[in-house]
Design an enzyme around this catalytic site. Structure first.
Site, PDB file in Angstrom:
ATOM      1  N   LEU A  31      95.712 -54.037  41.874  1.00  0.00           N
ATOM      2  CA  LEU A  31      96.505 -53.310  42.868  1.00  0.00           C
ATOM      3  C   LEU A  31      97.112 -54.226  43.922  1.00  0.00           C
ATOM      4  O   LEU A  31      96.532 -55.243  44.300  1.00  0.00           O
ATOM      5  CB  LEU A  31      95.618 -52.264  43.552  1.00  0.00           C
ATOM      6  CG  LEU A  31      94.984 -51.230  42.606  1.00  0.00           C
ATOM      7  CD1 LEU A  31      94.156 -50.231  43.405  1.00  0.00           C
ATOM      8  CD2 LEU A  31      96.041 -50.502  41.776  1.00  0.00           C
ATOM      9  N   HIS A  35     101.275 -50.326  45.082  1.00  0.00           N
ATOM     10  CA  HIS A  35     100.368 -49.236  44.693  1.00  0.00           C
ATOM     11  C   HIS A  35      99.841 -48.514  45.942  1.00  0.00           C
ATOM     12  O   HIS A  35      99.762 -47.292  45.979  1.00  0.00           O
ATOM     13  CB  HIS A  35      99.164 -49.788  43.916  1.00  0.00           C
ATOM     14  CG  HIS A  35      99.505 -50.431  42.601  1.00  0.00           C
ATOM     15  ND1 HIS A  35      99.297 -51.773  42.362  1.00  0.00           N
ATOM     16  CD2 HIS A  35     100.019 -49.932  41.456  1.00  0.00           C
ATOM     17  CE1 HIS A  35      99.662 -52.061  41.115  1.00  0.00           C
ATOM     18  NE2 HIS A  35     100.120 -50.967  40.550  1.00  0.00           N
ATOM     19  N   LYS A 150     110.068 -48.588  41.423  1.00  0.00           N
ATOM     20  CA  LYS A 150     110.104 -49.890  40.752  1.00  0.00           C
ATOM     21  C   LYS A 150     110.277 -49.743  39.235  1.00  0.00           C
ATOM     22  O   LYS A 150     110.994 -50.500  38.598  1.00  0.00           O
ATOM     23  CB  LYS A 150     108.799 -50.635  41.079  1.00  0.00           C
ATOM     24  CG  LYS A 150     108.401 -51.743  40.139  1.00  0.00           C
ATOM     25  CD  LYS A 150     109.096 -53.012  40.486  1.00  0.00           C
ATOM     26  CE  LYS A 150     108.653 -54.232  39.697  1.00  0.00           C
ATOM     27  NZ  LYS A 150     107.968 -54.051  38.473  1.00  0.00           N
ATOM     28  N   GLN A 154     110.804 -45.263  33.792  1.00  0.00           N
ATOM     29  CA  GLN A 154     109.546 -44.548  33.561  1.00  0.00           C
ATOM     30  C   GLN A 154     109.512 -43.259  34.383  1.00  0.00           C
ATOM     31  O   GLN A 154     109.117 -42.194  33.888  1.00  0.00           O
ATOM     32  CB  GLN A 154     108.396 -45.470  33.945  1.00  0.00           C
ATOM     33  CG  GLN A 154     107.047 -44.813  34.108  1.00  0.00           C
ATOM     34  CD  GLN A 154     105.977 -45.856  34.349  1.00  0.00           C
ATOM     35  OE1 GLN A 154     105.555 -46.534  33.431  1.00  0.00           O
ATOM     36  NE2 GLN A 154     105.525 -46.007  35.577  1.00  0.00           N
ATOM     37  N   SER A 186     104.554 -56.716  41.987  1.00  0.00           N
ATOM     38  CA  SER A 186     104.160 -56.341  40.628  1.00  0.00           C
ATOM     39  C   SER A 186     102.851 -57.050  40.315  1.00  0.00           C
ATOM     40  O   SER A 186     102.640 -58.193  40.727  1.00  0.00           O
ATOM     41  CB  SER A 186     105.242 -56.797  39.634  1.00  0.00           C
ATOM     42  OG  SER A 186     104.733 -56.769  38.319  1.00  0.00           O
ATOM     43  N   SER A 187     101.996 -56.375  39.567  1.00  0.00           N
ATOM     44  CA  SER A 187     100.739 -57.021  39.164  1.00  0.00           C
ATOM     45  C   SER A 187     101.029 -58.291  38.381  1.00  0.00           C
ATOM     46  O   SER A 187     100.286 -59.268  38.452  1.00  0.00           O
ATOM     47  CB  SER A 187      99.918 -56.068  38.298  1.00  0.00           C
ATOM     48  OG  SER A 187      99.743 -54.840  38.961  1.00  0.00           O
TER      49      SER A 187
HETATM   50  P1  AMP Z   1     101.497 -50.225  37.293  1.00  0.00           P
HETATM   51  O1  AMP Z   1     100.106 -50.456  37.748  1.00  0.00           O
HETATM   52  O2  AMP Z   1     102.361 -51.445  37.308  1.00  0.00           O
HETATM   53  O3  AMP Z   1     101.575 -49.449  35.995  1.00  0.00           O
HETATM   54  O4  AMP Z   1     102.165 -49.278  38.378  1.00  0.00           O
HETATM   55  C1  AMP Z   1     101.558 -48.075  38.769  1.00  0.00           C
HETATM   56  C2  AMP Z   1     102.512 -47.312  39.654  1.00  0.00           C
HETATM   57  O5  AMP Z   1     102.851 -48.117  40.782  1.00  0.00           O
HETATM   58  C3  AMP Z   1     103.837 -46.979  38.947  1.00  0.00           C
HETATM   59  O6  AMP Z   1     104.261 -45.683  39.312  1.00  0.00           O
HETATM   60  C4  AMP Z   1     104.764 -48.043  39.476  1.00  0.00           C
HETATM   61  O7  AMP Z   1     106.126 -47.656  39.483  1.00  0.00           O
HETATM   62  C5  AMP Z   1     104.250 -48.216  40.892  1.00  0.00           C
HETATM   63  N1  AMP Z   1     104.644 -49.521  41.436  1.00  0.00           N
HETATM   64  C6  AMP Z   1     104.523 -50.730  40.828  1.00  0.00           C
HETATM   65  N2  AMP Z   1     105.042 -51.705  41.613  1.00  0.00           N
HETATM   66  C7  AMP Z   1     105.497 -51.081  42.732  1.00  0.00           C
HETATM   67  C8  AMP Z   1     106.148 -51.545  43.919  1.00  0.00           C
HETATM   68  N3  AMP Z   1     106.442 -52.825  44.114  1.00  0.00           N
HETATM   69  N4  AMP Z   1     106.471 -50.632  44.867  1.00  0.00           N
HETATM   70  C9  AMP Z   1     106.185 -49.306  44.679  1.00  0.00           C
HETATM   71  N5  AMP Z   1     105.571 -48.813  43.592  1.00  0.00           N
HETATM   72  C10 AMP Z   1     105.233 -49.688  42.622  1.00  0.00           C
END
Ligand code: AMP
Length: 278
Positions: A31, A35, A150, A154, A186-187
């Site tokens: 996270l 997130h 982001k 999706q 981003s992770s």
């Molecule tokens: P993930 O863990 O990458 O699958 O992301 C989980 C959720 O967090 C998804 O709805 C992503 O779109 C959102 N997310 C990922 N990166 C960001 C960011 N930089 N800003 C806002 N939401 C994000």
């Protein structure tokens, strides 16, 4: 300490006794502040927030980064506790895919939304995403689902799925959180080398430039120039395109509300970003 739910009996028992409204924030963990911004948005709109952490094998293709995807559950749980998250659902493959992921019913989004942009390089990706999101919705029965801008493609696909399956869960989209230099959090950023991390903000900078073009500009011409800039800097660009925010159809000319989408690789790491034209 927040409640950590690891199995279905625990999840159902917890869900049944929960008073008030529930928001679900699905994640793949590792996270970051993006997130956590979704968690805060969810907290503003619901009495309780459930964050799920699951690296879903179904949405990764052969040769993609499933094994390398960063995982840091203890640090994630500490952050969620600190942020006042009500509960965390941490399923594993045996819980979500007891017969294996090859043998299950899957949700196939329409090709107009899922065979473009990331769906070209990642066939099957959005089927995996839609399937796991539907499973999480069924298991957790939230009033509200919160996703990030982001991953805009999706978001649109899940929005379409909710409508097509007559699901009453409300959907909210939280704005993209960025590092001070503009790079979308981003992770996967943690997998960048120092040199790649220094280059990475150019992606957002190029989108900013494109968003400033006057309405009516030739989108293909502008995209080709931006792609050249990125490739000269060391990116391998998978796509760079202007599309309608609603239908995701290609736009030949720039217009307010049009959205620039980019995916590009730096070394082993694939980065995506998008920005809407003012
Ligand atoms: P993930 O863990 O990458 O699958 O992301 C989980 C959720 O967090 C998804 O709805 C992503 O779109 C959102 N997310 C990922 N990166 C960001 C960011 N930089 N800003 C806002 N939401 C994000």
């Amino acid at each position: 300490m927040n409640t950590v739910l690891r199995d279905l009996d625990g999840l159902h028992a917890w869900r049944q006794q929960l008073p008030g409204s529930l928001a679900l924030v699905p994640t793949m963990g590792h996270l970051h502040a993006g997130h956590l911004s979704l968690l805060r948005l969810a907290q503003e709109h619901a009495d309780h927030v459930l964050v799920s952490i699951y690296v879903n094998p179904l949405q990764f293709g052969a040769g993609e980064d499933f094994d390398r995807y960063p995982r840091s559950l203890d640090a994630d749980l500490a952050q969620l506790t600190e942020a006042g998250c009500t509960a965390v659902f941490v399923p594993d493959d045996r819980i979500l895919y007891p017969q294996g992921s090859a043998a299950i019913t899957q949700v196939v989004p329409p090709a107009t939304l899922c065979a473009i942009l990331c769906g070209v390089q990642r066939p099957g990706h959005f089927t995996g995403v839609a399937t796991v999101v539907l499973k999480l919705l069924q298991l957790t029965q939230p009033d509200l689902l919160v996703l990030g801008e982001k991953d805009y493609q999706q978001y649109r696909i899940v929005q379409q799925m909710l409508a097509d399956f007559h699901l009453s869960t409300r959907l909210l989209c939280g704005p993209t959180q960025r590092a001070a230099d503009g790079l979308a959090l981003s992770s996967r950023n943690s997998l960048l080398t120092t040199a790649e991390r220094a280059l990475a903000p150019r992606l957002a900078a190029e989108l900013d430039r494109l968003c400033q073009l006057p309405a009516g500009s030739d989108a293909g011409f502008a995209a080709a120039a931006a792609r050249e800039n990125l490739e000269a800097a060391g990116f391998v660009v998978d796509y760079l395109e202007l599309r309608d925010s609603e239908t995701l159809q290609s736009l030949p000319r720039t217009q307010p509300g049009g959205r620039w989408f980019v995916a590009a690789r730096l070394g082993q790491v694939r980065l995506i970003d998008n920005k809407v034209m003012p």
